[in-house]
Design a protein around this motif. Structure first.
Motif, short mmCIF file in Angstrom:
data_model
loop_
_atom_site.label_atom_id
_atom_site.label_comp_id
_atom_site.label_asym_id
_atom_site.label_seq_id
_atom_site.Cartn_x
_atom_site.Cartn_y
_atom_site.Cartn_z
N ALA A 61 -10.14 -3.37 3.70
CA ALA A 61 -11.05 -3.11 2.58
C ALA A 61 -11.45 -1.64 2.51
O ALA A 61 -11.47 -1.05 1.43
N ALA A 62 -11.76 -1.05 3.65
CA ALA A 62 -12.17 0.36 3.64
C ALA A 62 -11.02 1.27 3.24
O ALA A 62 -11.21 2.26 2.52
N THR A 63 -9.81 0.94 3.68
CA THR A 63 -8.64 1.74 3.33
C THR A 63 -8.33 1.63 1.84
O THR A 63 -8.02 2.63 1.19
N LEU A 64 -8.43 0.42 1.29
CA LEU A 64 -8.19 0.24 -0.14
C LEU A 64 -9.25 0.94 -0.98
O LEU A 64 -8.93 1.55 -2.01
N ALA A 65 -10.51 0.88 -0.54
CA ALA A 65 -11.57 1.58 -1.27
C ALA A 65 -11.34 3.10 -1.22
O ALA A 65 -11.54 3.80 -2.23
N ARG A 66 -10.92 3.59 -0.08
CA ARG A 66 -10.65 5.03 0.05
C ARG A 66 -9.49 5.44 -0.84
O ARG A 66 -9.52 6.50 -1.47
N ALA A 67 -8.47 4.60 -0.95
CA ALA A 67 -7.32 4.89 -1.82
C ALA A 67 -7.75 4.89 -3.28
O ALA A 67 -7.29 5.74 -4.06
N ARG A 68 -8.62 3.96 -3.67
CA ARG A 68 -9.10 3.94 -5.05
C ARG A 68 -9.91 5.21 -5.37
O ARG A 68 -9.81 5.75 -6.46
N ARG A 69 -10.73 5.66 -4.41
CA ARG A 69 -11.51 6.88 -4.64
C ARG A 69 -10.61 8.09 -4.82
O ARG A 69 -10.91 9.01 -5.56
N ARG A 70 -9.48 8.10 -4.09
CA ARG A 70 -8.56 9.23 -4.17
C ARG A 70 -7.58 9.12 -5.34
O ARG A 70 -6.78 10.02 -5.56
N GLY A 71 -7.61 8.01 -6.05
CA GLY A 71 -6.75 7.86 -7.21
C GLY A 71 -5.36 7.33 -6.91
O GLY A 71 -4.45 7.47 -7.71
N PRO B 225 0.83 -1.21 0.00
CA PRO B 225 0.00 0.00 0.00
C PRO B 225 0.87 1.27 0.00
O PRO B 225 1.96 1.28 0.56
N THR B 226 0.37 2.31 -0.62
CA THR B 226 1.13 3.55 -0.73
C THR B 226 0.75 4.59 0.31
O THR B 226 1.19 5.72 0.23
N ASN B 227 -0.07 4.22 1.29
CA ASN B 227 -0.51 5.22 2.26
C ASN B 227 0.46 5.39 3.42
O ASN B 227 0.24 6.23 4.28
N HIS B 228 1.53 4.60 3.48
CA HIS B 228 2.58 4.73 4.50
C HIS B 228 2.02 4.67 5.92
O HIS B 228 2.53 5.33 6.81
N GLY B 229 0.96 3.91 6.11
CA GLY B 229 0.39 3.76 7.45
C GLY B 229 -0.54 4.87 7.86
O GLY B 229 -1.02 4.91 8.98
N ARG B 230 -0.82 5.80 6.97
CA ARG B 230 -1.74 6.90 7.30
C ARG B 230 -3.17 6.42 7.07
O ARG B 230 -3.78 6.70 6.05
N THR B 231 -3.69 5.70 8.05
CA THR B 231 -5.03 5.14 7.93
C THR B 231 -5.91 5.72 9.05
O THR B 231 -5.41 6.30 10.01
N VAL B 232 -7.20 5.53 8.89
CA VAL B 232 -8.14 6.00 9.91
C VAL B 232 -7.85 5.32 11.24
O VAL B 232 -7.83 5.98 12.30
N ALA B 233 -7.57 4.02 11.21
CA ALA B 233 -7.28 3.29 12.45
C ALA B 233 -6.01 3.83 13.11
O ALA B 233 -5.98 4.02 14.34
N LEU C 78 -9.91 0.74 20.54
CA LEU C 78 -10.62 1.35 19.42
C LEU C 78 -9.82 1.19 18.13
O LEU C 78 -10.39 0.87 17.07
N GLY C 79 -8.52 1.38 18.18
CA GLY C 79 -7.68 1.21 16.99
C GLY C 79 -7.72 -0.21 16.46
O GLY C 79 -7.79 -0.43 15.25
N LYS C 80 -7.69 -1.19 17.36
CA LYS C 80 -7.76 -2.59 16.93
C LYS C 80 -9.12 -2.91 16.32
O LYS C 80 -9.19 -3.62 15.31
N VAL C 81 -10.18 -2.37 16.90
CA VAL C 81 -11.52 -2.59 16.35
C VAL C 81 -11.61 -1.97 14.95
O VAL C 81 -12.13 -2.60 14.01
N LEU C 82 -11.09 -0.76 14.77
CA LEU C 82 -11.11 -0.12 13.46
C LEU C 82 -10.28 -0.93 12.45
O LEU C 82 -10.67 -1.05 11.29
N GLN C 83 -9.17 -1.48 12.90
CA GLN C 83 -8.36 -2.30 12.00
C GLN C 83 -9.14 -3.54 11.57
O GLN C 83 -9.13 -3.90 10.39
N LEU C 84 -9.81 -4.18 12.51
CA LEU C 84 -10.59 -5.37 12.18
C LEU C 84 -11.78 -5.04 11.27
O LEU C 84 -12.23 -5.90 10.51
N LEU C 85 -12.27 -3.82 11.34
CA LEU C 85 -13.37 -3.39 10.46
C LEU C 85 -12.89 -2.98 9.08
O LEU C 85 -13.69 -2.59 8.23
N GLY C 86 -11.58 -3.03 8.85
CA GLY C 86 -11.05 -2.74 7.52
C GLY C 86 -10.50 -1.35 7.33
O GLY C 86 -10.20 -0.95 6.22
N HIS C 87 -10.34 -0.60 8.42
CA HIS C 87 -9.83 0.78 8.30
C HIS C 87 -8.33 0.87 8.56
O HIS C 87 -7.79 1.97 8.67
#
Length: 101
Positions: free
Chosen positions: A89-99, A27-35, A75-84
């Motif tokens: 999945a949520a992080t990859l979808a967000r990356a696709r939306r941002r190009g 992934p190219t987000n360098h760990g900058r995720t919602v979680a 909370l961070g672990k829960v967000l990670q398990l939810l795909g953030h």
């Protein structure tokens, strides 16, 4: 006695290294995720509250801050398990939306 000097090792290589490439592009987000950001800021806020509890000698405030920090980890672990989190999945979808790739 064996010669283990740097010059000897440079002239007489004893083994080769195997290179293992990742199966896909990381992934190219360098760990900058919602979680990650949520975990970081909630733990920092909890540490700040705990520090204020120490500074003002309020034991109950210290423990409230520690509870906030632990809650941030949960909370961070829960967000990670939810795909953030990284690769979720949520992080990859967000990356696709941002190009991103």
């Amino acid at each position: 006695m064996t010669d283990h000097s740097l010059a000897h090792r440079a002239q007489h290589p004893t083994r080769t290294e195997t290179v293992h490439l990742p199966p896909s592009t990381p992934p190219t987000n360098h760990g900058r995720t919602v979680a990650a950001w949520t975990t970081t800021w909630v733990v920092v806020a909890g540490a700040l509250v705990a520090a204020l509890g120490v500074a003002f000698a309020l034991v109950w405030l210290f423990w409230v801050g520690m509870a906030i920090a632990v809650g941030g980890l949960v909370l961070g672990k829960v967000l990670q398990l939810l795909g953030h989190g990284q690769g979720g999945a949520a992080t990859l979808a967000r990356a696709r939306r941002r190009g991103a790739h």
